[in-house]
Enzyme design. Structure first.
Site, PDB file in Angstrom:
ATOM      1  N   PHE A  65     -13.621   5.108   1.529  1.00 13.27           N
ATOM      2  CA  PHE A  65     -12.365   4.635   2.195  1.00 13.27           C
ATOM      3  C   PHE A  65     -11.188   5.077   1.579  1.00 13.27           C
ATOM      4  CE2 PHE A  65     -13.900   1.286  -1.027  1.00 13.27           C
ATOM      5  CZ  PHE A  65     -12.657   1.469  -1.951  1.00 13.27           C
ATOM      6  N   VAL A  91       4.330  -1.099   7.548  1.00 11.76           N
ATOM      7  CA  VAL A  91       4.231  -2.493   7.799  1.00 11.76           C
ATOM      8  C   VAL A  91       5.402  -3.175   8.432  1.00 11.76           C
ATOM      9  CG1 VAL A  91       4.121  -4.782   6.687  1.00 11.76           C
ATOM     10  CG2 VAL A  91       2.764  -2.881   5.785  1.00 11.76           C
ATOM     11  N   ARG A 148      -2.330   8.710   2.712  1.00 14.92           N
ATOM     12  CA  ARG A 148      -2.279   8.046   1.306  1.00 14.92           C
ATOM     13  C   ARG A 148      -3.700   7.830   0.993  1.00 14.92           C
ATOM     14  NH1 ARG A 148       2.366   3.506   2.223  1.00 14.92           N
ATOM     15  NH2 ARG A 148       1.309   3.550   4.065  1.00 14.92           N
ATOM     16  N   ARG A 207      14.549   8.253   7.426  1.00 15.42           N
ATOM     17  CA  ARG A 207      13.622   7.501   8.062  1.00 15.42           C
ATOM     18  C   ARG A 207      14.454   6.643   9.107  1.00 15.42           C
ATOM     19  NH1 ARG A 207       8.377   4.549   4.750  1.00 15.42           N
ATOM     20  NH2 ARG A 207       7.019   5.903   5.805  1.00 15.42           N
ATOM     21  N   ALA A 234      -9.100 -10.223   0.808  1.00 11.84           N
ATOM     22  CA  ALA A 234      -9.486  -9.883   1.988  1.00 11.84           C
ATOM     23  C   ALA A 234      -9.744  -8.388   2.081  1.00 11.84           C
ATOM     24  CB  ALA A 234      -8.481  -9.916   3.260  1.00 11.84           C
ATOM     25  N   CYS A 237      -4.154   0.768   1.035  1.00 11.48           N
ATOM     26  CA  CYS A 237      -4.311  -0.724   0.804  1.00 11.48           C
ATOM     27  C   CYS A 237      -5.605  -0.820  -0.231  1.00 11.48           C
ATOM     28  CB  CYS A 237      -4.337  -1.564   1.805  1.00 11.48           C
ATOM     29  SG  CYS A 237      -2.665  -1.883   2.374  1.00 11.48           S
ATOM     30  N   LYS A 261      -4.845 -12.214   0.539  1.00 10.86           N
ATOM     31  CA  LYS A 261      -4.676 -10.899   0.970  1.00 10.86           C
ATOM     32  C   LYS A 261      -5.357 -10.065   0.182  1.00 10.86           C
ATOM     33  CE  LYS A 261      -2.923  -6.998   2.643  1.00 10.86           C
ATOM     34  NZ  LYS A 261      -2.386  -6.571   3.747  1.00 10.86           N
ATOM     35  N   GLU A 266       0.547  -9.138   5.548  1.00 15.09           N
ATOM     36  CA  GLU A 266       0.271  -8.489   6.914  1.00 15.09           C
ATOM     37  C   GLU A 266      -1.023  -7.907   6.819  1.00 15.09           C
ATOM     38  OE1 GLU A 266       2.195  -8.211   9.665  1.00 15.09           O
ATOM     39  OE2 GLU A 266       0.137  -7.921  10.221  1.00 15.09           O
ATOM     40  N   VAL A 309       1.044  -8.100  -2.352  1.00 14.93           N
ATOM     41  CA  VAL A 309       1.689  -8.239  -4.101  1.00 14.93           C
ATOM     42  C   VAL A 309       0.485  -8.856  -4.929  1.00 14.93           C
ATOM     43  CG1 VAL A 309       4.137  -8.594  -3.404  1.00 14.93           C
ATOM     44  CG2 VAL A 309       2.608 -10.497  -3.316  1.00 14.93           C
TER      45      VAL A 309
HETATM   46  C1  UDX Z   1      -7.011  -2.114   5.915  1.00 13.11           C
HETATM   47  C2  UDX Z   1      -7.273  -3.337   6.240  1.00 13.11           C
HETATM   48  O1  UDX Z   1      -7.981  -3.205   7.373  1.00 13.11           O
HETATM   49  C3  UDX Z   1      -5.721  -4.297   6.845  1.00 13.11           C
HETATM   50  O2  UDX Z   1      -6.395  -5.363   7.189  1.00 13.11           O
HETATM   51  C4  UDX Z   1      -4.936  -4.303   5.639  1.00 13.11           C
HETATM   52  O3  UDX Z   1      -3.765  -4.966   6.007  1.00 13.11           O
HETATM   53  C5  UDX Z   1      -4.529  -2.909   5.095  1.00 13.11           C
HETATM   54  O4  UDX Z   1      -5.791  -2.285   4.616  1.00 13.11           O
HETATM   55  P1  UDX Z   1      -5.928   0.310   6.934  1.00 13.11           P
HETATM   56  O5  UDX Z   1      -6.144   0.807   5.450  1.00 13.11           O
HETATM   57  O6  UDX Z   1      -4.834   0.608   7.656  1.00 13.11           O
HETATM   58  O7  UDX Z   1      -6.097  -1.375   6.703  1.00 13.11           O
HETATM   59  O8  UDX Z   1      -7.446   0.807   7.652  1.00 13.11           O
HETATM   60  P2  UDX Z   1      -8.841   0.259   7.957  1.00 13.11           P
HETATM   61  O9  UDX Z   1      -9.358   0.391   9.274  1.00 13.11           O
HETATM   62  O10 UDX Z   1      -9.177  -1.022   7.185  1.00 13.11           O
HETATM   63  O11 UDX Z   1      -9.750   1.415   7.022  1.00 13.11           O
HETATM   64  C6  UDX Z   1      -9.406   1.727   5.704  1.00 13.11           C
HETATM   65  C7  UDX Z   1     -10.364   2.768   5.434  1.00 13.11           C
HETATM   66  O12 UDX Z   1     -11.811   2.523   5.017  1.00 13.11           O
HETATM   67  C8  UDX Z   1     -10.338   4.306   5.996  1.00 13.11           C
HETATM   68  O13 UDX Z   1     -10.457   5.253   5.375  1.00 13.11           O
HETATM   69  C9  UDX Z   1     -11.618   4.221   6.967  1.00 13.11           C
HETATM   70  O14 UDX Z   1     -11.959   5.182   7.498  1.00 13.11           O
HETATM   71  C10 UDX Z   1     -12.463   3.600   6.102  1.00 13.11           C
HETATM   72  N1  UDX Z   1     -13.702   2.753   6.785  1.00 13.11           N
HETATM   73  C11 UDX Z   1     -13.437   1.728   7.346  1.00 13.11           C
HETATM   74  C12 UDX Z   1     -15.097   3.221   6.513  1.00 13.11           C
HETATM   75  O15 UDX Z   1     -15.368   4.253   5.854  1.00 13.11           O
HETATM   76  N2  UDX Z   1     -16.082   2.581   7.141  1.00 13.11           N
HETATM   77  C13 UDX Z   1     -15.720   1.372   7.919  1.00 13.11           C
HETATM   78  O16 UDX Z   1     -16.718   0.872   8.443  1.00 13.11           O
HETATM   79  C14 UDX Z   1     -14.407   0.951   8.300  1.00 13.11           C
HETATM   80  P1  ADP Z   2       4.122  -0.053   3.564  1.00 18.16           P
HETATM   81  O1  ADP Z   2       2.799   0.874   4.060  1.00 18.16           O
HETATM   82  O2  ADP Z   2       3.903  -0.875   2.590  1.00 18.16           O
HETATM   83  O3  ADP Z   2       5.163  -0.314   4.734  1.00 18.16           O
HETATM   84  P2  ADP Z   2       5.947   2.271   3.030  1.00 18.16           P
HETATM   85  O4  ADP Z   2       6.171   3.409   2.021  1.00 18.16           O
HETATM   86  O5  ADP Z   2       5.499   2.917   4.484  1.00 18.16           O
HETATM   87  O6  ADP Z   2       4.978   1.211   2.734  1.00 18.16           O
HETATM   88  O7  ADP Z   2       7.311   1.690   3.499  1.00 18.16           O
HETATM   89  C1  ADP Z   2       8.047   1.133   2.402  1.00 18.16           C
HETATM   90  C2  ADP Z   2       9.293   1.367   2.909  1.00 18.16           C
HETATM   91  O8  ADP Z   2      10.380   0.562   1.892  1.00 18.16           O
HETATM   92  C3  ADP Z   2       9.998   2.767   2.397  1.00 18.16           C
HETATM   93  O9  ADP Z   2      10.445   3.411   3.606  1.00 18.16           O
HETATM   94  C4  ADP Z   2      11.052   2.610   1.362  1.00 18.16           C
HETATM   95  O10 ADP Z   2      12.137   3.669   1.398  1.00 18.16           O
HETATM   96  C5  ADP Z   2      11.477   1.403   1.553  1.00 18.16           C
HETATM   97  N1  ADP Z   2      12.113   0.775   0.286  1.00 18.16           N
HETATM   98  C6  ADP Z   2      11.569   0.851  -0.886  1.00 18.16           C
HETATM   99  N2  ADP Z   2      12.383  -0.208  -1.894  1.00 18.16           N
HETATM  100  C7  ADP Z   2      13.499  -0.510  -0.993  1.00 18.16           C
HETATM  101  C8  ADP Z   2      14.810  -1.215  -1.043  1.00 18.16           C
HETATM  102  N3  ADP Z   2      14.948  -1.559  -2.423  1.00 18.16           N
HETATM  103  N4  ADP Z   2      15.843  -1.140  -0.180  1.00 18.16           N
HETATM  104  C9  ADP Z   2      15.309  -0.897   0.935  1.00 18.16           C
HETATM  105  N5  ADP Z   2      14.301  -0.328   1.526  1.00 18.16           N
HETATM  106  C10 ADP Z   2      13.514   0.231   0.407  1.00 18.16           C
END
Ligand code: UDX
Ligand code: ADP
Length: 495
Positions: free
Chosen positions: A272, A15, A346, A41, A223, A276, A220, A161, A132
């Site tokens: 899915f 994000v 994930r 990272r 949605a 998230c 959020k 987001e 959150v």
């Molecule tokens: C999702 C939300 O779309 C996004 O708005 C939010 O901010 C974060 O979570 P993301 O998880 O990145 O985004 O991907 P998304 O395209 O939503 O797909 C999620 C899962 O659902 C994937 O495993 C995808 O393959 C699956 N999916 C999606 C289906 O199985 N069928 C569909 O029609 C759409």
């Molecule tokens: P998201 O998909 O929500 O962006 P990620 O796991 O990809 O989640 O990223 C979250 C990032 O936040 C990780 O790189 C992690 O190291 C960082 N992070 C977690 N706690 C802290 C903190 N207290 N200070 C700075 N960075 C942090």
């Protein structure tokens, strides 16, 4: 009017990284520093090998890194200097204690809030970007109020987001909406305006929605729950299709043309995944239970149950078709990421399909174009996946470097991720190198246009949401065995 000159983003993940890279590209007069506790990272963000794969991201980063976009481990300095701090740290489901497996673990958010209260000076806007639970902003505010010194003035906003992985850059540049929630006070209003003025540089004003903090936080969660619910709805229909002879793609198309329903998120799949959906729906369930709304909690819980069911059902179909046993059988599993165009695994359904096949002793040869071997091994070695048998992964799992290797001498190909490259494989070559009868299980309906061709090559094609189709008899009578029947036909057609 508060003017933002410097932004700090805590958390350089899926994000924080893309979001702040796009903000930096769109606002050349604002210095954006993305910080993280993970030095590896940050090093990767400063290199040519970015830590996450996201189409178009590299170009955005390269267009502003070192000019007004910086990646650093010096968290305190970035907080101190910033007018606005995004909190973009991870909020995984709790793995222990009260709310285990459902409630969001807010320890990283809390650590950020305490750090900001400790090192911050002057006026700052603190923006929660991570997903959150509702009222998390309230907790952050209370930490600030209890710890703030007289020279620090903080306003807390919620700005969730909505980007999806794989399309993050487009989602950020052309969002359906930007949501900003804040206090209904004059100070809260000024903070909202300051954040809004950043987005206004590239997002039309009518797409920027402002609400109170709790509506923003709940929107959020809601949605993501609605999107997940659509997938579970169509997946539940896919089970019905397989049992009746209806085709889920046709049903999805037919219902999706109703403008009130719409066509998106109706793609039947093996369930899915991603960081998230499951987390947020469970979070919603937990919230409802905590607020004594058990009927609402049960309603949303069912979205997760169907998702689990779909994963189990798909694995059971593979096992059933392979004559009810996969023990010691090689299976080529194509795709491990939770969707195409990301290396993120994930909560990927591939992990669970792999688990169910491993439970039956299958030998999995896994290929994914963007997921590293170490990640696959790590995901399958989690205790809930390997059933407390850590040797199981080394015994049963091989990570293949190319799809042909994964499928050579296999009894079946199982497609788990919809990567475009899987549509373009040389299936004749693959078929020749497989054991017969050779099965393809299309968990993503990506081979739809190819089913007839694949059947002519000789494959037994099984697909989500469609009843097992009879092989097309070409040159032989029904009594002829499947393999005798298919190979000559394939040759004749030069597929
Ligand atoms: C999702 C939300 O779309 C996004 O708005 C939010 O901010 C974060 O979570 P993301 O998880 O990145 O985004 O991907 P998304 O395209 O939503 O797909 C999620 C899962 O659902 C994937 O495993 C995808 O393959 C699956 N999916 C999606 C289906 O199985 N069928 C569909 O029609 C759409
Ligand atoms: P998201 O998909 O929500 O962006 P990620 O796991 O990809 O989640 O990223 C979250 C990032 O936040 C990780 O790189 C992690 O190291 C960082 N992070 C977690 N706690 C802290 C903190 N207290 N200070 C700075 N960075 C942090």
């Amino acid at each position: 009017m508060v003017v933002i000159k410097k932004i700090c983003c805590i958390g350089a993940g899926y994000v924080g990284g893309p979001t702040c890279s796009v903000i930096a590209q769109m606002c050349k007069d604002i210095a954006v520093t993305v910080v993280d506790v993970n030095a590896e990272r940050i090093k990767a963000w400063n290199s040519d090998q970015l830590p996450i794969f996201e189409p178009g991201l590299q170009e955005v980063v390269e267009s502003c890194r070192g000019q007004n976009l910086f990646f650093s481990t010096d968290i305190d300095k970035a907080i101190k200097e910033a007018d606005l701090v995004f909190i973009s740290v991870n909020t995984p489901s709790k793995t222990f204690g009260i709310g285990k497996g459902r409630a969001a673990d807010l320890k990283y958010i809390e650590a950020c809030a305490r750090r900001i209260a400790e090192v911050g000076i002057g006026n700052k806007i603190v923006v929660e970007k991570s997903t959150v639970p509702v009222r998390a902003a309230e907790s952050i505010r209370r930490i600030f109020n209890a710890n703030t010194k007289c020279n620090l003035n903080l306003q807390v906003l919620s700005n969730p987001e909505f980007l999806a992985e794989g399309t993050a850059i487009n989602d950020l540049k052309n969002p359906d909406r930007v949501l900003i929630g804040g206090d209904e006070t004059p100070e809260g209003g000024k903070a909202i305006q300051a954040l809004k003025s950043i987005y206004q540089r590239w997002v039309p004003e009518n797409k920027i929605i402002t609400t109170n903090t709790w509506s923003s936080e709940l929107s959020k969660l809601a949605a993501n729950a609605f999107l997940a619910q659509r997938i579970s709805s169509i997946n539940s229909i896919s089970a019905l299709c397989e049992a009746t002879g209806a085709d889920v793609e046709e049903v999805a198309h037919a219902i999706g043309t109703d403008q009130r329903i719409g066509s998106k998120f109706l793609k039947a799949s093996i369930g899915f995944g991603g960081s998230c959906f499951q987390k947020d729906v469970l979070n919603l369930v937990y919230l409802c239970e905590a607020l004594n709304l058990p009927e609402v909690a049960r309603y949303w819980q069912q979205v997760i149950e169907i998702n689990d069911y779909q994963r189990r059902r798909f694995a059971a179909r593979v096992i059933g078709c392979l004559f009810n046993t996969v023990t010691d059988k090689k299976i080529g599993l194509l795709g491990f990421a939770f969707k195409k165009n990301t290396g993120d695994t994930r909560e990927s359904s591939s992990i669970y399909v792999s688990k169910y096949l491993m439970d039956e002793g299958a030998k999995l040869h896994i290929f994914d174009p963007k997921v590293k071997k170490e990640q696959i091994i790590q995901d399958l070695s989690q205790t809930n996946i390997c059933d407390d048998d850590p040797d199981r992964v080394s015994r049963l799992v091989t990570v293949a470097l190319d799809p042909y290797e994964a499928c050579k001498n296999a009894h079946a190909i199982v497609i788990c991720t919809e990567w475009d490259m899987f549509k373009e494989l040389d299936y004749e070559k693959i078929y020749k190198a497989m054991l017969k009868p050779a099965f393809i299980f299309d968990g993503r309906r990506i081979l739809d246009g190819l089913h007839e061709k694949l059947q002519r090559i000789g494959f037994q094609v099984e697909t989500i949401g469609k009843k097992v189709t009879e092989l097309i008899p070409f040159t032989a009578s029904k009594e002829t065995s499947r393999n005798d029947l298919q190979a000559p036909a394939a040759k004749k057609l030069k597929i």
